[in-house]
Write an enzyme that holds these catalytic residues in place. Structure first.
Site, PDB file in Angstrom:
ATOM      1  N   GLY A 136       0.812  -1.212   0.000  1.00  0.00           N
ATOM      2  CA  GLY A 136       0.000   0.000   0.000  1.00  0.00           C
ATOM      3  C   GLY A 136       0.848   1.266   0.000  1.00  0.00           C
ATOM      4  CB  THR A 137       3.968   2.187   1.805  1.00  0.00           C
ATOM      5  OG1 THR A 137       3.419   1.923   3.096  1.00  0.00           O
ATOM      6  CG2 THR A 137       4.902   3.375   1.868  1.00  0.00           C
TER       7      THR A 137
ATOM      8  CG  ASN B 180      -4.718   4.077   9.083  1.00  0.00           C
ATOM      9  OD1 ASN B 180      -5.103   5.095   8.487  1.00  0.00           O
ATOM     10  ND2 ASN B 180      -3.610   4.056   9.780  1.00  0.00           N
TER      11      ASN B 180
ATOM     12  CD  GLN C 249      -6.825  -0.461   7.477  1.00  0.00           C
ATOM     13  OE1 GLN C 249      -7.601  -1.360   7.792  1.00  0.00           O
ATOM     14  NE2 GLN C 249      -5.543  -0.474   7.832  1.00  0.00           N
TER      15      GLN C 249
ATOM     16  CB  SER D 292      -2.176  -3.011   1.042  1.00  0.00           C
ATOM     17  OG  SER D 292      -1.186  -3.756   1.697  1.00  0.00           O
TER      18      SER D 292
ATOM     19  CG  HIS E 175       0.087  -6.430   4.880  1.00  0.00           C
ATOM     20  ND1 HIS E 175       0.097  -6.063   6.206  1.00  0.00           N
ATOM     21  CD2 HIS E 175       0.370  -5.315   4.180  1.00  0.00           C
ATOM     22  CE1 HIS E 175       0.382  -4.780   6.294  1.00  0.00           C
ATOM     23  NE2 HIS E 175       0.557  -4.298   5.074  1.00  0.00           N
TER      24      HIS E 175
ATOM     25  CB  THR F 127      11.866  -9.316 -11.296  1.00  0.00           C
ATOM     26  OG1 THR F 127      12.935  -9.094 -12.217  1.00  0.00           O
ATOM     27  CG2 THR F 127      11.277 -10.697 -11.512  1.00  0.00           C
TER      28      THR F 127
ATOM     29  CB  CYS G  95       4.051   2.684  10.211  1.00  0.00           C
ATOM     30  SG  CYS G  95       2.515   3.411   9.709  1.00  0.00           S
TER      31      CYS G  95
HETATM   32  N1  PLP Z   1      -2.852   3.174   3.798  1.00  0.00           N
HETATM   33  C1  PLP Z   1      -3.566   2.781   4.862  1.00  0.00           C
HETATM   34  C2  PLP Z   1      -4.897   3.399   5.127  1.00  0.00           C
HETATM   35  C3  PLP Z   1      -3.053   1.806   5.730  1.00  0.00           C
HETATM   36  O1  PLP Z   1      -3.762   1.416   6.788  1.00  0.00           O
HETATM   37  C4  PLP Z   1      -1.779   1.251   5.442  1.00  0.00           C
HETATM   38  C5  PLP Z   1      -1.162   0.254   6.345  1.00  0.00           C
HETATM   39  O2  PLP Z   1      -1.042   0.469   7.524  1.00  0.00           O
HETATM   40  C6  PLP Z   1      -1.083   1.690   4.313  1.00  0.00           C
HETATM   41  C7  PLP Z   1      -1.656   2.654   3.517  1.00  0.00           C
HETATM   42  C8  PLP Z   1       0.258   1.122   3.947  1.00  0.00           C
HETATM   43  O3  PLP Z   1       0.107  -0.156   3.418  1.00  0.00           O
HETATM   44  P1  PLP Z   1       1.305  -1.206   3.443  1.00  0.00           P
HETATM   45  O4  PLP Z   1       1.479  -1.658   4.862  1.00  0.00           O
HETATM   46  O5  PLP Z   1       0.843  -2.315   2.536  1.00  0.00           O
HETATM   47  O6  PLP Z   1       2.530  -0.532   2.919  1.00  0.00           O
END
Ligand code: PLP
Length: 380
Positions: A69-70, A147, A177, A197, A199, A235, A323
């Protein structure tokens, strides 16, 4: 351990693990290779892309696989701003750091970055957003579900207004989310860029995707090969992407069943906490929220101590974003919705694997932990 931190990450569904296994030691080809092994990998990638298009009912465009996601957020925010003539970027004040920090980093490149405030329930002020958006605006980024507090944003209202008033402006939605938890109507909401994302939906870590609507230009973040329409060189992580697609398909197929499980479990948590602690406050919107997230605050109880206490009682929760878990005091999101310094927040986040017994045990643990932590403070 009772795991109630599913907004941070989730366990991988055994059906997802099974789908990934052939892509480690058997079908390990590089999807760009021309020989048979490469063709097998390329086919798996194509099927994964088709699955996401189907699950999200995506309009024409590209599904660009990323590391998570990041990276999808960073590619959307930095990539769209840098490809645009506009020099203004609007973000809600409660965006995840992957959007918020990347948007603010654009200030160093000469962009004007504007935070759009939210109300006490975490809902973005649409009138303020409309007032701040102008023909110089390259990008507006507003997440679907938050989140930390679970609040759902009025993305359809924002997107349709933007499409009508500022068609050149790009609209990005972080749906990390909400994927598999809420319906997402990319067409109706006029979404140009959508981040998801793996996970967070019982898929493996290391995979995510950015949907890029046809005609939307992006500048890639890094140089390299021509993978992923040239937008994300490198890749592809085929096993993780295969698992991600399987997880997305399962989450979509089981979305209503999951919701039917989570709504009463969350309601039980709220009722149990209100009974034990009449002064507890629920953070976020009372009705427009994702079913799996419950954020509550207790006066006179420090969040960090509460988390440690709960951990000792076998309950894994967090206060907000994983994070930023090591930072002290209320997060940017909790400050934006006005949670005061002297109230400790706990976020309980559930998944389709959460059971009723676990909720009962979590309530018991909170009933013990909150008074214990308050007593510690009084003694000091
Ligand atoms: N965006 C939101 C709303 C999230 O909750 C998160 C993860 O905590 C992310 C982005 C980042 O995703 P990833 O952990 O897959 O990098």
């Amino acid at each position: 351990m009772i795991y109630l931190d599913n907004a941070a990450t989730t366990c991988v569904d055994p059906r997802v693990v099974e789908s990934m296994l052939p892509f480690f030691a058997e079908n390990y080809g590089n999807a760009s290779s021309l020989h048979a092994a490469g063709v097998v990998a390329a086919r798996a990638l194509r099927q994964a892309r088709d699955t996401l298009v189907h699950v999200l009912a995506l309009p024409p465009g590209d599904v660009v696989f990323t590391s998570g996601g990041t990276e999808a957020d960073a590619l959307a925010v930095l990539g769209a701003a840098r490809a645009s003539r506009g020099r203004r970027v609007l973000v809600s004040a409660v965006e995840h750091a992957a959007v918020y920090d990347n948007a603010h980093a654009l200030a160093a490149e000469g962009y004007e970055v504007v935070d759009i405030p939210v109300d006490r329930q975490g809902v973005v002020d649409v009138a303020a957003l409309q007032a701040a958006a102008d023909p110089n605006t390259a990008l507006v980024s507003v997440m679907h579900a938050n989140n930390e507090i679970g609040t759902v944003q009025p993305i359809a209202a924002i997107g349709s207004w933007l499409k009508a008033q500022l068609p050149e402006c790009r609209f990005h939605v972080d749906a990390v989310q909400s994927l598999g938890r809420l319906p997402i109507d990319v067409r109706a909401a006029g979404i140009d860029l959508l981040s998801v994302s793996s996970h967070k939906i019982h898929g493996p870590k290391g995979a995510g995707a950015l949907f890029v609507r046809k005609g939307v230009r992006l500048k890639p973040l890094i140089g390299g090969g021509r993978q992923e329409s040239g937008l994300r060189p490198g890749t592809e992580n085929v096993p993780a992407i295969v698992g991600f697609a399987r997880a997305a398909a399962l989450a979509a197929a089981e979305r209503e069943a999951t919701r039917a499980l989570l709504v009463p479990l969350r309601a039980r948590l709220v009722a149990g906490l209100r009974k034990a602690f009449p002064d507890v406050e629920v953070n976020g919107h009372p009705t427009d929220h994702v079913a799996g997230i419950l954020s509550v605050n207790f006066p006179g109880a420090q969040s960090e101590l509460l988390l440690h206490h709960l951990e000792e009682l076998g309950i894994a929760v967090s206060s907000g974003a994983a994070c930023h878990a090591r930072e002290r005091g209320p997060s940017r999101v909790l400050k934006a919705v006005g949670v005061s310094q002297d109230r400790g927040t706990v976020r309980l986040s559930l998944s389709r694997f959460t059971s009723e017994i676990e909720i009962t045990e979590a309530l018991g643990a909170l009933a013990a932990a909150v008074p214990a932590v308050r007593a510690l403070r009084r003694r000091r």
